[in-house]
Design an enzyme around this catalytic site. Structure first.
Site, mmCIF file in Angstrom:
data_model
loop_
_atom_site.group_PDB
_atom_site.id
_atom_site.type_symbol
_atom_site.label_atom_id
_atom_site.label_comp_id
_atom_site.label_asym_id
_atom_site.label_seq_id
_atom_site.Cartn_x
_atom_site.Cartn_y
_atom_site.Cartn_z
ATOM 1 N N GLY A 147 0.819 -1.196 0.000
ATOM 2 C CA GLY A 147 0.000 0.000 0.000
ATOM 3 C C GLY A 147 0.858 1.253 0.000
ATOM 4 N N CYS A 148 0.225 2.381 -0.251
ATOM 5 C CA CYS A 148 0.966 3.643 -0.344
ATOM 6 C C CYS A 148 1.488 4.097 1.013
ATOM 7 C CB CYS A 148 0.085 4.721 -0.981
ATOM 8 S SG CYS A 148 -1.554 4.887 -0.254
#
Length: 344
Positions: A147-148
């Site tokens: 994920g970011c």
């Protein structure tokens, strides 16, 4: 190599098209959606006369027969179902959703509020934090893209956690993301009238990326404890800044820590450790696959502040996905990703 992209109507899919269009080895063979079959440029007019494919329905057999790799840029809850149709086929998979990141499927159900895929399927995917799991990625044909927020946070913490230099229960992450991190589906929280000239916290102590971060921290150091993690929306299109606070186990100067990071990331071209006394901003990495990190020890308190910034759509999604695809295939990891950051 021929690539298929599924989920091209979201921002992550659009970034994949931007990167792969200029990639010297991967070519965009097909783009797919569950929505109406239209030219890609109908969805994204900026691609008119550049990418001329028509959005196609998802046919796993046809995709696997014609392509070497498939990128799943579909929403969480969708990828986990789609991926089952590709597992028995001769095709590489890079999944950009959260469906295949958590080895504990009960955690997935708790934090994502969706039905998980089986543990066997999840465990067949390598967690694609490119800088730290390179050997596993290189020997696999299935990667779950991080994920970011976890990418920015984990790259910021890795050297300290691996060297056991911080108090295991001391991690506090104050993270902020541009609006594109919320996806392309319209909602009240992403309306111009709601976010322009505004700054707001959301999912307080409940963000679904928390167990992903804790999972990797525990892999590096089993002594690590739960973290405090806060997320905020910025009135900007792109970018993530994770400001991380940790308590050091021993007295170390900023220079000591800086030297450690410079050594740990010396062979990782997309991580830039900023010079002493300078700190990154999100505008300095936007449009690129870089993660910039700044460091400062407060010798009065014994706490270290880490500032880690990325473009959430690039290093936090599509850029890292292509970096992982490069590694899987034995290419130089920077291939097709040497974009200068956009500025201003």
């Amino acid at each position: 190599m021929k690539a298929a992209i599924i989920g091209t109507t979201g921002y992550g899919g659009a970034e994949l098209m931007r990167i792969l269009h200029s990639h010297p080895i991967f070519t965009i063979h097909s783009v797919h959606t569950t929505r109406e079959e239209l030219p890609v440029s109908n969805e994204y007019p900026h691609l008119y006369n550049i990418i001329n494919q028509t959005l196609e329905p998802i046919n796993p057999n046809k995709i696997a027969e014609e392509c070497d790799i498939v990128f799943l840029a579909t929403p969480t809850g969708v990828s986990g179902k789609l991926v089952l149709d590709f597992l028995d086929k001769n095709i590489q998979i890079v999944d950009l959703s959260g469906d295949l990141r958590l080895r504990n499927t009960e955690d997935y159900q708790k934090w994502y509020k969706k039905e998980p895929v089986s543990k066997e399927v999840v465990q067949s995917f390598v967690y694609g934090l490119s800088e730290w799991n390179k050997d596993q990625i290189a020997s696999s044909n299935k990667v779950s893209n991080p994920g970011c927020y976890p990418t920015a946070t984990l790259l910021g913490l890795a050297p300290l956690v691996q060297e056991n230099l911080i108090s295991p229960s001391s991690i506090i992450v104050d993270a902020k993301s541009g609006i594109s991190g919320a996806g392309r589906s319209p909602s009240r929280s992403t309306m111009l009238a709601e976010m322009n000239e505004n700054f707001k916290i959301y999912k307080v102590n409940e963000h679904q990326h928390i167990p992903e971060i804790e999972q990797q921290l525990s892999d590096w150091n089993p002594e690590m404890q739960p973290i405090t993690f806060s997320t905020h929306l910025l009135p900007t299109n792109r970018g993530i800044m994770a400001t991380i606070y940790v308590s050091l186990k021993e007295s170390l100067s900023t220079k000591n820590i800086h030297n450690l990071y410079m050594d740990k990331y010396s062979n990782h071209p997309f991580v830039r450790i900023r010079p002493l006394g300078t700190y990154p901003s999100i505008k300095e990495v936007n449009g690129s696959n870089y993660c910039d990190i700044g460091l400062h020890v407060d010798e009065r308190t014994g706490r270290l502040t880490i500032i880690s910034v990325i473009d959430n759509l690039m290093k936090g999604a599509a850029g890292q996905a292509v970096q992982n695809a490069n590694i899987m295939n034995g290419f130089d990891e920077v291939t097709g990703l040497q974009f200068l950051p956009l500025y201003p």
